[in-house]
Design a protein around this motif. Structure first.
Motif, short mmCIF file in Angstrom:
data_model
loop_
_atom_site.label_atom_id
_atom_site.label_comp_id
_atom_site.label_asym_id
_atom_site.label_seq_id
_atom_site.Cartn_x
_atom_site.Cartn_y
_atom_site.Cartn_z
N LEU A 34 -38.56 -0.17 -2.70
CA LEU A 34 -37.31 0.20 -2.04
C LEU A 34 -36.16 -0.72 -2.44
O LEU A 34 -35.02 -0.29 -2.51
CB LEU A 34 -37.48 0.14 -0.51
CG LEU A 34 -38.03 1.38 0.19
CD1 LEU A 34 -38.10 1.14 1.69
CD2 LEU A 34 -37.17 2.60 -0.09
N LEU A 35 -36.46 -2.00 -2.68
CA LEU A 35 -35.43 -2.98 -2.99
C LEU A 35 -35.51 -3.40 -4.45
O LEU A 35 -36.60 -3.68 -4.97
CB LEU A 35 -35.57 -4.21 -2.11
CG LEU A 35 -35.50 -4.01 -0.59
CD1 LEU A 35 -35.67 -5.36 0.12
CD2 LEU A 35 -34.20 -3.35 -0.19
N ALA A 36 -34.36 -3.50 -5.11
CA ALA A 36 -34.30 -3.96 -6.48
C ALA A 36 -34.60 -5.46 -6.55
O ALA A 36 -34.34 -6.19 -5.58
CB ALA A 36 -32.91 -3.69 -7.06
N PRO A 37 -35.13 -5.96 -7.67
CA PRO A 37 -35.38 -7.40 -7.80
C PRO A 37 -34.14 -8.24 -7.53
O PRO A 37 -34.22 -9.30 -6.90
CB PRO A 37 -35.86 -7.54 -9.25
CG PRO A 37 -36.43 -6.20 -9.60
CD PRO A 37 -35.59 -5.21 -8.85
N GLU A 38 -32.97 -7.78 -7.99
CA GLU A 38 -31.73 -8.51 -7.75
C GLU A 38 -31.39 -8.56 -6.26
O GLU A 38 -30.90 -9.56 -5.74
CB GLU A 38 -30.57 -7.88 -8.51
CG GLU A 38 -30.74 -7.83 -10.01
CD GLU A 38 -31.42 -6.56 -10.49
OE1 GLU A 38 -31.24 -6.21 -11.67
OE2 GLU A 38 -32.13 -5.90 -9.68
N MET A 39 -31.68 -7.46 -5.56
CA MET A 39 -31.46 -7.40 -4.12
C MET A 39 -32.40 -8.37 -3.41
O MET A 39 -32.01 -9.09 -2.48
CB MET A 39 -31.67 -5.97 -3.64
CG MET A 39 -31.77 -5.78 -2.12
SD MET A 39 -30.21 -5.77 -1.23
CE MET A 39 -30.22 -7.38 -0.48
N GLU A 40 -33.66 -8.40 -3.83
CA GLU A 40 -34.63 -9.29 -3.21
C GLU A 40 -34.23 -10.76 -3.39
O GLU A 40 -34.34 -11.56 -2.45
CB GLU A 40 -36.01 -9.04 -3.81
CG GLU A 40 -36.59 -7.68 -3.44
CD GLU A 40 -37.91 -7.42 -4.11
OE1 GLU A 40 -38.74 -6.70 -3.52
OE2 GLU A 40 -38.14 -7.93 -5.24
N ALA A 41 -33.79 -11.11 -4.60
CA ALA A 41 -33.37 -12.50 -4.85
C ALA A 41 -32.16 -12.86 -4.00
O ALA A 41 -32.08 -13.96 -3.44
CB ALA A 41 -33.07 -12.69 -6.33
N PHE A 42 -31.21 -11.93 -3.89
CA PHE A 42 -30.02 -12.15 -3.07
C PHE A 42 -30.42 -12.35 -1.61
O PHE A 42 -29.92 -13.26 -0.93
CB PHE A 42 -29.10 -10.94 -3.22
CG PHE A 42 -27.84 -11.01 -2.41
CD1 PHE A 42 -26.70 -11.63 -2.91
CD2 PHE A 42 -27.78 -10.45 -1.14
CE1 PHE A 42 -25.54 -11.70 -2.16
CE2 PHE A 42 -26.62 -10.51 -0.39
CZ PHE A 42 -25.50 -11.13 -0.90
N LEU A 43 -31.31 -11.52 -1.12
CA LEU A 43 -31.75 -11.59 0.27
C LEU A 43 -32.45 -12.92 0.57
O LEU A 43 -32.17 -13.57 1.58
CB LEU A 43 -32.68 -10.42 0.58
CG LEU A 43 -33.38 -10.42 1.93
CD1 LEU A 43 -32.37 -10.33 3.06
CD2 LEU A 43 -34.38 -9.27 2.03
N GLU A 44 -33.36 -13.32 -0.31
CA GLU A 44 -34.09 -14.56 -0.07
C GLU A 44 -33.15 -15.76 -0.05
O GLU A 44 -33.27 -16.64 0.81
CB GLU A 44 -35.17 -14.76 -1.13
CG GLU A 44 -36.05 -15.96 -0.84
CD GLU A 44 -37.30 -16.01 -1.71
OE1 GLU A 44 -38.06 -16.99 -1.59
OE2 GLU A 44 -37.51 -15.09 -2.52
N THR A 45 -32.17 -15.78 -0.97
CA THR A 45 -31.20 -16.87 -0.98
C THR A 45 -30.39 -16.90 0.32
O THR A 45 -30.18 -17.96 0.92
CB THR A 45 -30.25 -16.73 -2.18
OG1 THR A 45 -31.01 -16.82 -3.39
CG2 THR A 45 -29.19 -17.82 -2.18
N ALA A 46 -29.94 -15.72 0.76
CA ALA A 46 -29.14 -15.65 1.98
C ALA A 46 -29.94 -16.10 3.19
O ALA A 46 -29.43 -16.82 4.06
CB ALA A 46 -28.63 -14.23 2.18
N LEU A 47 -31.20 -15.69 3.28
CA LEU A 47 -32.03 -16.09 4.42
C LEU A 47 -32.29 -17.59 4.41
O LEU A 47 -32.29 -18.24 5.46
CB LEU A 47 -33.34 -15.31 4.41
CG LEU A 47 -33.24 -13.82 4.74
CD1 LEU A 47 -34.60 -13.15 4.60
CD2 LEU A 47 -32.68 -13.60 6.14
#
Length: 556
Positions: A341-354
């Motif tokens: 469901l989530l793109a690798p770039e989205m996942e990296a962005f999310l983890e950094t934000a969290l």
């Protein structure tokens, strides 16, 4: 329609959590002056601590236009903060979008535009706070289908004194033509979609956005509050995925990627949001908003950048006839690894934000999410319960109801288009959050046309947080055709048979007001008495509180 003082009193009494005075937002949202050039109103959104996007459209020109804008500290435009000139042309469909920076954090501003002596309505906006805001009010909206009814919930949001920002969780417009979803209702109410066909071309999408922005109640909401928006599916077409969509027929509607790009171009033109950052395309639309040391909001993109094709029970009809077939469906299809469901770039962005949020010690980590995340199961209807639905063979839902009734005992997901249709992707998302030190998520969700109060657990039954789902602004609940009693019964059965679902209600149209404070949050499920008439009243559907206990969240 004139604003009624009785509605203001009713709204003011909805909750004791109201954070803002009832200033004249109705007044400056409705005022038009000599603004025929601004027939689509004004809007603001995509804020950060020092800047915000301002939006309007010059509705009387077709080629080029140049005018002026102003930002002040007061609605009367006496205390000027910023001013400047704008220009637009037909390549942007005459829309105007400015990023005004150099503003102060956590402050309310007023703005307007001027073109050839004509003044736009005055809008109110605000920047994100820094430091330690004592309270934050967020309205959660979703699924605003124009033909299904009046945007009474938008008007209620505009007048809600407890709202600081509006988070629209998708389905801001719908793509259908007169023979599609909501078409008959549109004829009955005189709210038919324009153009009178499904939106496929860039011109179609632009005209559809224009119709929604011309709605006076939509204009009230946009003029009163800044918007944080994500898309779901209908901003392009029903149930898109990486390489196609349920409601896209390549033989007659052309290449899917081209259609998607046209829909996204119109979305970026007509919505108050920033253009893609350098190196990103329009589909890579995700954001991280920080509200001082109080909260962090990360918005997801789950439609265009990574989603694998959705499953549908119809395609597995024969396989699902036996217990062995159901087991095969679960093991080899639904739970198969690698369904994204989530793109690798989205996942990296999310983890950094969290990680940033956890390190900063913010008590609230909000995930702006399109589709339901909690596990919900098809109800296992008894023969007596099925009979109570009064579905004879002539009912349009009879065959579907019989099929779902047979699947209920197998505890299969209610929504295959939601995270339930992507268990591997959901567990991957939870693992990413755990890696960032976040197991106290507050997920806010649209799409389902129902209110939800859910709790979230990973596959090891470890708590991951809570989920709040908002109902449709106008789009009816999934069980609306069963009547109020039938729909209420189905809601109760879903909650009773789904341990992560504590409560759900799909009868009422409205929104959720989420009010955050450092140690607790208040959740108000706000409804409207009707969307079929312009005369309505706000309705207090339910209120709950969320408390923090150590590293976990719980409902009070």
């Amino acid at each position: 329609m004139p604003y009624r003082i009785s509605r203001r009193k009713a709204l003011a009494g909805l909750s004791a959590t109201a954070a803002l005075p009832l200033v004249g937002c109705a007044g400056f949202a409705r005022q038009s002056g000599n603004s025929s050039a601004f027939a689509h109103g004004v809007a603001s959104g995509d804020p950060d601590e020092r800047s915000v996007v301002l939006w309007t459209r010059i509705s009387t020109e077709r080629r080029t236009a140049t005018g002026k804008w102003i930002v002040t500290e007061d609605a009367e435009h006496r205390r000027v903060v910023k001013r400047g000139a704008f220009s637009t042309d037909r390549s942007r469909d005459m829309t105007v979008k400015l990023v005004v920076d150099g503003l102060e954090p956590g402050k309310t501003y007023y703005y307007s535009f001027k073109y050839k002596g004509q003044n736009s309505p005055v809008g109110r906006t605000r920047t994100l706070p820094t430091g330690s805001p004592g309270k934050l009010g967020i309205a959660l909206a979703s699924c605003s289908n124009y033909p299904f009814g009046y945007f009474n919930a938008y008007e209620t949001i505009a007048l809600d004194p407890g709202v600081d920002f509006v988070v629209h969780l998708g389905d801001y417009i719908y793509e259908y033509g007169p023979d599609g979803y909501g078409g008959q209702s549109g004829v009955a109410l005189g709210r038919e979609h324009r153009p009178r066909r499904e939106t496929v071309t860039l011109k179609d999408y632009r005209q559809r956005h224009a119709q929604y922005k011309a709605d006076p109640q939509s204009q009230m909401m946009h003029a009163a509050h800044p918007l944080i928006a994500i898309w779901d599916d209908h901003e392009s077409t029903d149930n898109p995925w990486r390489e196609g969509a349920n409601n896209h027929q390549q033989e007659t509607e052309g290449d899917w990627v081209s259609r998607r790009e046209r829909s996204l171009q119109a979305y970026f033109e007509w919505m108050p949001l920033r253009e893609p950052a350098a190196g990103m395309d329009r589909a890579q639309y995700w954001r991280h908003y920080q509200f001082g040391d109080l909260a962090s909001l990360v918005t997801l993109e789950t439609r265009h950048t990574a989603r694998d094709e959705q499953f549908d029970y119809e395609q597995f009809r024969e396989l699902l006839q036996t217990g062995e077939g159901i087991a095969e469906f679960l093991q080899q299809h639904l739970n198969a690894p690698g369904r994204h469901l989530l793109a690798p770039e989205m996942e990296a962005f999310l983890e950094t934000a969290l990680r940033e949020s956890v390190t900063a010690g913010q008590p609230w980590r909000i995930i702006g999410n399109q589709v339901p995340m909690a596990r919900s199961y098809i109800p296992a209807l008894t023969d007596e319960q099925f009979a109570q639905l009064a579905l004879d063979e002539s009912h349009p839902l009879y065959d579907e109801a019989r099929t779902f009734s047979a699947l209920g005992p197998a505890r299969l997901p209610l929504f295959l288009d939601a995270w339930d249709g992507y268990p591997w992707a959901r567990e991957r998302f939870y693992q990413l959050c755990r890696n960032a030190g976040a197991r106290d998520l507050l997920v806010v969700t649209g799409d389902s046309h129902a209110f939800w109060q859910n709790q979230l657990f990973d596959e090891a039954d470890k708590p991951m947080g809570l989920e709040l789902g908002t109902t449709g602004i106008t789009s009816p609940g999934a069980f609306a055709s069963l009547g109020d009693a039938g729909a209420a019964m189905m809601d109760g059965l879903i909650a009773a048979g789904s341990p992560e679902v504590l409560w759900t209600e799909g009868l009422t149209r409205g929104y959720v007001r989420l009010t955050l404070a450092p140690t607790e949050a208040t959740v108000d499920y706000v409804g409207v008495s009707t969307v079929k008439e312009r005369d309505y009243k706000p309705v207090n559907v339910r209120q709950t509180r969320i408390l923090r206990e150590g590293a976990q969240l719980r409902y009070a």
